[in-house]
Design a protein around this motif. Structure first.
Motif, short mmCIF file in Angstrom:
data_model
loop_
_atom_site.label_atom_id
_atom_site.label_comp_id
_atom_site.label_asym_id
_atom_site.label_seq_id
_atom_site.Cartn_x
_atom_site.Cartn_y
_atom_site.Cartn_z
N CYS A 221 -68.31 11.47 -68.94
CA CYS A 221 -68.82 10.13 -68.61
C CYS A 221 -70.33 10.13 -68.84
CB CYS A 221 -68.54 9.80 -67.14
SG CYS A 221 -66.79 9.87 -66.74
N SER A 222 -70.83 9.09 -69.48
CA SER A 222 -72.26 9.13 -69.82
C SER A 222 -72.85 7.74 -69.84
CB SER A 222 -72.47 9.80 -71.18
OG SER A 222 -71.71 9.11 -72.14
N ILE A 223 -74.17 7.73 -69.82
CA ILE A 223 -74.89 6.46 -69.92
C ILE A 223 -74.98 6.07 -71.40
CG2 ILE A 223 -77.16 5.38 -69.63
CD1 ILE A 223 -75.82 5.78 -66.96
N VAL A 224 -74.57 4.83 -71.68
CA VAL A 224 -74.65 4.28 -73.04
C VAL A 224 -75.87 3.35 -73.07
CG1 VAL A 224 -73.45 2.93 -74.79
CG2 VAL A 224 -72.14 4.37 -73.22
N HIS A 225 -76.67 3.50 -74.10
CA HIS A 225 -77.88 2.68 -74.23
C HIS A 225 -77.56 1.54 -75.20
CE1 HIS A 225 -82.55 2.92 -74.31
NE2 HIS A 225 -82.11 1.69 -74.26
N PHE A 226 -77.51 0.32 -74.72
CA PHE A 226 -77.19 -0.84 -75.56
C PHE A 226 -78.46 -1.39 -76.20
CE2 PHE A 226 -74.00 -1.18 -72.03
CZ PHE A 226 -72.94 -0.70 -72.77
N PRO A 227 -78.29 -2.16 -77.28
CA PRO A 227 -79.47 -2.77 -77.89
C PRO A 227 -80.12 -3.79 -76.95
CG PRO A 227 -77.49 -3.14 -79.24
CD PRO A 227 -77.04 -2.50 -77.98
N LYS A 228 -81.41 -3.96 -77.13
CA LYS A 228 -82.13 -4.99 -76.37
C LYS A 228 -82.95 -5.77 -77.38
CE LYS A 228 -85.84 -5.10 -72.98
NZ LYS A 228 -86.59 -4.21 -72.08
N GLN B 109 -85.55 -8.36 -78.09
CA GLN B 109 -86.59 -8.96 -77.25
C GLN B 109 -87.23 -10.13 -77.94
OE1 GLN B 109 -89.06 -6.35 -74.89
NE2 GLN B 109 -88.37 -4.62 -76.11
N ASN B 110 -87.61 -11.08 -77.13
CA ASN B 110 -88.36 -12.21 -77.64
C ASN B 110 -89.13 -12.80 -76.48
OD1 ASN B 110 -87.72 -15.05 -77.22
ND2 ASN B 110 -86.51 -15.08 -79.09
N ARG B 111 -90.12 -13.63 -76.76
CA ARG B 111 -91.00 -14.06 -75.67
C ARG B 111 -90.23 -14.86 -74.64
NH1 ARG B 111 -91.64 -19.22 -76.31
NH2 ARG B 111 -91.20 -20.02 -78.38
N ALA B 112 -89.07 -15.40 -75.04
CA ALA B 112 -88.28 -16.21 -74.09
C ALA B 112 -87.19 -15.41 -73.41
CB ALA B 112 -87.68 -17.40 -74.84
N GLY B 113 -87.27 -14.08 -73.50
CA GLY B 113 -86.27 -13.26 -72.81
C GLY B 113 -85.54 -12.32 -73.75
N ASN B 114 -84.58 -11.62 -73.23
CA ASN B 114 -83.90 -10.56 -73.99
C ASN B 114 -82.41 -10.83 -74.11
OD1 ASN B 114 -86.40 -9.22 -73.82
ND2 ASN B 114 -85.80 -8.38 -71.83
N ILE B 115 -81.80 -10.24 -75.14
CA ILE B 115 -80.35 -10.33 -75.35
C ILE B 115 -79.82 -8.91 -75.52
CG2 ILE B 115 -78.49 -11.09 -76.89
CD1 ILE B 115 -80.22 -13.40 -77.76
N THR B 116 -78.72 -8.61 -74.86
CA THR B 116 -78.02 -7.35 -75.10
C THR B 116 -76.61 -7.66 -75.57
OG1 THR B 116 -79.33 -6.01 -73.60
CG2 THR B 116 -77.08 -5.28 -73.95
N PRO B 117 -76.31 -7.41 -76.85
CA PRO B 117 -74.95 -7.65 -77.37
C PRO B 117 -74.10 -6.38 -77.24
CG PRO B 117 -76.47 -7.30 -79.21
CD PRO B 117 -77.25 -7.05 -77.94
N ILE B 118 -72.83 -6.55 -76.91
CA ILE B 118 -71.90 -5.41 -76.82
C ILE B 118 -70.62 -5.81 -77.56
CG2 ILE B 118 -70.64 -3.84 -75.30
CD1 ILE B 118 -72.69 -4.53 -73.10
N GLN B 119 -70.36 -5.12 -78.66
CA GLN B 119 -69.21 -5.45 -79.50
C GLN B 119 -68.17 -4.33 -79.44
OE1 GLN B 119 -71.07 -7.35 -83.34
NE2 GLN B 119 -72.46 -5.78 -82.60
N ASN B 120 -66.90 -4.72 -79.57
CA ASN B 120 -65.80 -3.76 -79.53
C ASN B 120 -66.00 -2.63 -80.53
OD1 ASN B 120 -64.30 -5.05 -77.63
ND2 ASN B 120 -62.85 -5.96 -79.06
N ASN B 121 -65.87 -1.43 -80.05
CA ASN B 121 -65.91 -0.23 -80.91
C ASN B 121 -67.21 -0.06 -81.68
OD1 ASN B 121 -63.19 0.50 -80.25
ND2 ASN B 121 -62.50 -1.14 -81.62
N ILE B 122 -68.22 -0.85 -81.35
CA ILE B 122 -69.53 -0.65 -81.97
C ILE B 122 -70.46 -0.17 -80.84
CG2 ILE B 122 -71.42 -1.66 -83.31
CD1 ILE B 122 -69.34 -3.59 -84.50
N GLU B 123 -70.98 -1.11 -80.07
CA GLU B 123 -71.76 -0.66 -78.90
C GLU B 123 -70.84 -0.17 -77.78
OE1 GLU B 123 -72.26 -3.64 -80.36
OE2 GLU B 123 -74.25 -3.37 -81.26
N SER B 124 -69.64 -0.79 -77.70
CA SER B 124 -68.67 -0.32 -76.70
C SER B 124 -67.84 0.80 -77.32
CB SER B 124 -67.74 -1.46 -76.28
OG SER B 124 -66.66 -0.92 -75.52
N PRO B 125 -67.64 1.91 -76.61
CA PRO B 125 -66.85 3.02 -77.18
C PRO B 125 -65.35 2.75 -77.20
CG PRO B 125 -67.74 3.62 -75.02
CD PRO B 125 -68.26 2.25 -75.33
N PHE B 126 -64.92 1.60 -76.68
CA PHE B 126 -63.50 1.24 -76.69
C PHE B 126 -63.38 -0.27 -76.90
CE2 PHE B 126 -65.06 1.46 -72.31
CZ PHE B 126 -64.81 0.16 -71.89
#
Ligand code: TYD
Length: 137
Positions: A11-18, A20-37
């Motif tokens: 079990c481990s910590i996964v670092h997702f993309p962030k 950034q923009n002046r109006a805030g941040n977005i973190t996308p999580i896609q199947n089998n890409i950022e998500s390991p399942f």
């Protein structure tokens, strides 16, 4: 009966993309890409009273990513032999939990949101809710 031999070291910590923009941040999580399942279910815990704990169960087959989408909390995982506590406090980190981990969530900060991405639909038969039964599995 649990058919796998995962340990807390799987079990481990996964670092997702962030993004950034002046109006805030977005973190996308896609199947089998950022998500390991492949994600089949999303749920979130909120309005957890200060000092309350949740979890206290294991899953036989379910994989999960646990994310502090807002605020912070601790996740203690236990494979029956080893234990470890992860403090989650950033929305771009996820704790990847393999099946067969006893888990407890505690120390929720006020207003925190625990976002969970799960590999299976809800199935009560996948839960082990008794710790002694978990140790004997
Ligand atoms: P549970 O997973 O035991 O919550 P926690 O471990 O955080 O205390 O779920 C609590 C209740 O919610 C239980 O009766 C089942 C129900 N539930 C669903 O119906 N669907 C779901 O996706 C989840 C996670 C829980």
């Amino acid at each position: 009966m649990i058919q796998n031999n995962f340990t807390i070291f799987d079990c481990s910590i996964v670092h997702f993309p962030k993004i950034q923009n002046r109006a805030g941040n977005i973190t996308p999580i896609q199947n089998n890409i950022e998500s390991p399942f492949a994600i089949k279910r999303v749920y979130y815990l909120y309005d957890v009273p200060g000092g309350e704990s949740r979890g206290a169960h294991a899953h036989k087959e379910l994989e999960q990513l646990i994310i502090a989408a807002s605020g912070s909390f601790d996740v203690t995982i236990d494979d029956g032999k080893n234990k470890k506590t992860f403090s989650l406090n950033r929305p771009y980190f996820g704790l990847h939990l393999k099946p067969g981990m006893w888990r407890e969530l505690s120390n929720f900060s006020s207003g925190s949101i625990c976002l969970v991405l799960a590999s299976q639909l809800y199935n009560e038969d996948d839960y082990i809710r008794d710790y002694d039964q978990f140790l004997k599995r």
